[in-house]
Scaffold this motif. Sequence first.
Motif, PDB file in Angstrom:
ATOM      1  N   ASP A 199     -18.955  89.609 110.734  1.00 36.64           N
ATOM      2  CA  ASP A 199     -18.094  90.285 109.760  1.00 36.64           C
ATOM      3  C   ASP A 199     -16.665  90.396 110.283  1.00 36.64           C
ATOM      4  N   ASN A 200     -15.705  90.469 109.348  1.00 35.29           N
ATOM      5  CA  ASN A 200     -14.324  90.754 109.735  1.00 35.29           C
ATOM      6  C   ASN A 200     -14.277  92.063 110.510  1.00 35.29           C
ATOM      7  N   ILE A 201     -13.591  92.056 111.625  1.00 37.66           N
ATOM      8  CA  ILE A 201     -13.478  93.251 112.461  1.00 37.66           C
ATOM      9  C   ILE A 201     -12.239  94.034 112.026  1.00 37.66           C
ATOM     10  N   ILE A 202     -12.449  95.277 111.647  1.00 33.02           N
ATOM     11  CA  ILE A 202     -11.379  96.110 111.127  1.00 33.02           C
ATOM     12  C   ILE A 202     -10.873  97.039 112.233  1.00 33.02           C
ATOM     13  N   PRO A 203      -9.601  96.922 112.630  1.00 35.11           N
ATOM     14  CA  PRO A 203      -9.057  97.799 113.685  1.00 35.11           C
ATOM     15  C   PRO A 203      -8.724  99.181 113.122  1.00 35.11           C
ATOM     16  N   ALA A 204      -9.744 100.012 112.974  1.00 37.80           N
ATOM     17  CA  ALA A 204      -9.611 101.276 112.244  1.00 37.80           C
ATOM     18  C   ALA A 204      -8.553 102.199 112.833  1.00 37.80           C
ATOM     19  N   GLU A 205      -8.538 102.355 114.156  1.00 42.49           N
ATOM     20  CA  GLU A 205      -7.590 103.284 114.770  1.00 42.49           C
ATOM     21  C   GLU A 205      -6.144 102.827 114.553  1.00 42.49           C
ATOM     22  N   LEU A 206      -5.904 101.522 114.649  1.00 44.16           N
ATOM     23  CA  LEU A 206      -4.564 100.985 114.421  1.00 44.16           C
ATOM     24  C   LEU A 206      -4.129 101.221 112.979  1.00 44.16           C
ATOM     25  N   ILE A 207      -5.050 101.025 112.031  1.00 46.53           N
ATOM     26  CA  ILE A 207      -4.737 101.238 110.607  1.00 46.53           C
ATOM     27  C   ILE A 207      -4.357 102.697 110.364  1.00 46.53           C
ATOM     28  N   LYS A 208      -5.139 103.616 110.920  1.00 43.79           N
ATOM     29  CA  LYS A 208      -4.860 105.054 110.727  1.00 43.79           C
ATOM     30  C   LYS A 208      -3.528 105.450 111.346  1.00 43.79           C
ATOM     31  N   GLU A 209      -3.241 104.860 112.502  1.00 43.19           N
ATOM     32  CA  GLU A 209      -1.966 105.155 113.156  1.00 43.19           C
ATOM     33  C   GLU A 209      -0.797 104.645 112.327  1.00 43.19           C
ATOM     34  N   GLN A 210      -0.915 103.429 111.808  1.00 45.60           N
ATOM     35  CA  GLN A 210       0.173 102.845 111.029  1.00 45.60           C
ATOM     36  C   GLN A 210       0.322 103.512 109.667  1.00 45.60           C
ATOM     37  N   ALA A 211      -0.746 104.129 109.161  1.00 43.43           N
ATOM     38  CA  ALA A 211      -0.683 104.792 107.853  1.00 43.43           C
ATOM     39  C   ALA A 211       0.255 105.994 107.864  1.00 43.43           C
ATOM     40  N   ASP A 212       0.551 106.513 109.056  1.00 47.15           N
ATOM     41  CA  ASP A 212       1.454 107.660 109.185  1.00 47.15           C
ATOM     42  C   ASP A 212       2.855 107.246 109.644  1.00 47.15           C
ATOM     43  N   ALA A 213       3.152 105.957 109.572  1.00 46.08           N
ATOM     44  CA  ALA A 213       4.400 105.442 110.146  1.00 46.08           C
ATOM     45  C   ALA A 213       5.647 105.897 109.381  1.00 46.08           C
ATOM     46  N   PHE A 214       5.549 106.044 108.058  1.00 51.44           N
ATOM     47  CA  PHE A 214       6.723 106.437 107.277  1.00 51.44           C
ATOM     48  C   PHE A 214       6.288 107.010 105.932  1.00 51.44           C
ATOM     49  N   ASP A 215       7.252 107.618 105.263  1.00 54.96           N
ATOM     50  CA  ASP A 215       7.023 108.270 103.967  1.00 54.96           C
ATOM     51  C   ASP A 215       7.306 107.272 102.839  1.00 54.96           C
ATOM     52  N   VAL A 216       6.418 107.206 101.858  1.00 52.91           N
ATOM     53  CA  VAL A 216       6.597 106.257 100.745  1.00 52.91           C
ATOM     54  C   VAL A 216       6.920 106.965  99.429  1.00 52.91           C
ATOM     55  N   SER A 217       7.279 108.224  99.509  1.00 51.51           N
ATOM     56  CA  SER A 217       7.449 109.015  98.283  1.00 51.51           C
ATOM     57  C   SER A 217       8.563 108.489  97.375  1.00 51.51           C
ATOM     58  N   GLU A 218       9.576 107.816  97.943  1.00 53.19           N
ATOM     59  CA  GLU A 218      10.627 107.261  97.085  1.00 53.19           C
ATOM     60  C   GLU A 218      10.128 106.060  96.301  1.00 53.19           C
ATOM     61  N   GLU A 219       9.267 105.239  96.919  1.00 52.29           N
ATOM     62  CA  GLU A 219       8.754 104.046  96.249  1.00 52.29           C
ATOM     63  C   GLU A 219       7.530 104.344  95.397  1.00 52.29           C
ATOM     64  N   MET A 220       6.746 105.341  95.795  1.00 55.09           N
ATOM     65  CA  MET A 220       5.561 105.747  95.031  1.00 55.09           C
ATOM     66  C   MET A 220       5.635 107.254  94.776  1.00 55.09           C
ATOM     67  N   PRO A 221       6.556 107.686  93.930  1.00 50.87           N
ATOM     68  CA  PRO A 221       6.782 109.127  93.747  1.00 50.87           C
ATOM     69  C   PRO A 221       5.587 109.846  93.114  1.00 50.87           C
ATOM     70  N   GLU A 222       5.440 111.093  93.479  1.00 51.33           N
ATOM     71  CA  GLU A 222       4.427 111.953  92.842  1.00 51.33           C
ATOM     72  C   GLU A 222       5.063 112.542  91.583  1.00 51.33           C
ATOM     73  N   ASP A 223       4.920 111.822  90.484  1.00 54.16           N
ATOM     74  CA  ASP A 223       5.571 112.226  89.233  1.00 54.16           C
ATOM     75  C   ASP A 223       4.561 112.579  88.145  1.00 54.16           C
ATOM     76  N   GLY A 224       3.332 112.857  88.560  1.00 50.72           N
ATOM     77  CA  GLY A 224       2.289 113.185  87.597  1.00 50.72           C
ATOM     78  C   GLY A 224       1.459 111.993  87.174  1.00 50.72           C
TER      79      GLY A 224
END
Length: 397
Positions: A203-228
């Motif tokens: 199976d494809n090996i998923i680097p879970a810890e790296l993914i979780k670390e990179q998921a917190d790298a920056f804020d995307v609220s301007e590109e994906m705003p919480e507008d309801g």
Amino acid sequence: MKKILIFSHALELGGAERALLGLLNSLDYEKYEIDLFLMRHQGELLRFLPKQVHLLPEIGAYTCLAVPIADVIKKKRADVLLGRINGKRNAQKFIRQNSLPVDNGVELEYSHKYTRKYMPKINEKDYDLAISFLTPHYFVTEKVNASKKIAWIHTDYSNIEIDEESELKMWDAYDHIVSISDACTRGFCCKFPGLEDKIIRIDNIIPAELIKEQADAFDVSEEMPEDGSIRLLSVGRFCNAKNFDSVPDICSRLMKTGLKIKWYLIGFGPDETLIREKIQEANMEDHVIVLGKKINPYPYMKACDLYVQPSRYEGNCVSVHEAQVLGKSVVITNYATAKSQLKDGVDGMIVPMDHEECAKGIAKILNDSQKMKALCEYCEKNNFVNNKEVEKLYAIL
């Protein structure tokens, strides 16, 4: 130490490339010496190579493959140019004679087949194992010295039109063939039943810890705003297989159910113009948003409310597992290998390919908060770490 060579194209953004990084991050560098040969030292993922990997130098002839022929002319490689032209001419002849669709695997395979005689050996080193990670798989068998050689299947062959006689010779030259799912194996064996005994599932090996670390790298609220709006996300190459050109119509039908939707698309590729045309045709400019190429897609995955993979066909989609690693509810279309991708109703949902039924299926899950919660909780509790898959590779040695 045992010596392993891995051969691939480049490290541009893509599921197979991220799977390669997963494999490289899982290898035991105290026991194995790893050489990586890339035809081109290109791609946004190069920076993520583990420091223990020995990246072999580029070789000029190989840089002339999987690039526009104009680039080959600029590099003054008349030999490779001749092979590329012969490959293209013969591929077009085969495609015409067999009335193949535009989306086929013949041209790329022929491009490598007809240029292989002009390619030098990678080096004179003797390896215990050589891996050809991306098709076409002509060079590892002929340009590498190794005791054992294996090639990887990354797609569903039941959905690809190929020159079966030609590819059979290519695949049969290997000691083992690695398949990333049982469904991929079935599709492959429909084309090449005589090769079934060579297949090993890894199976494809998923680097879970790296993914979780990179998921917190920056804020995307301007590109994906919480507008309801409910934020849907799809990640992949903009090509026929991924089916992003169907997203605007599906989104339009989904909104008719009363849901407020914004569907974001991350990726790049030849179908971008088509996708944008379909967005305009469906009047979905405010609801289907093309974010384009993103080196790190994980903050966007973390921010979305639902991850959707609307593919026409897949091998074993890496981005689906990456979204699951981040605890996301996932919906995929019912492509041929879908049931090997996830457990329907347990760690995701499978919906019909038909646009209307697909929209109904997505609406049903979005309107069921308890089900959405249960899917997320399952993914959060099951971290999808599968590093032990690499032991199957060691077993080959």
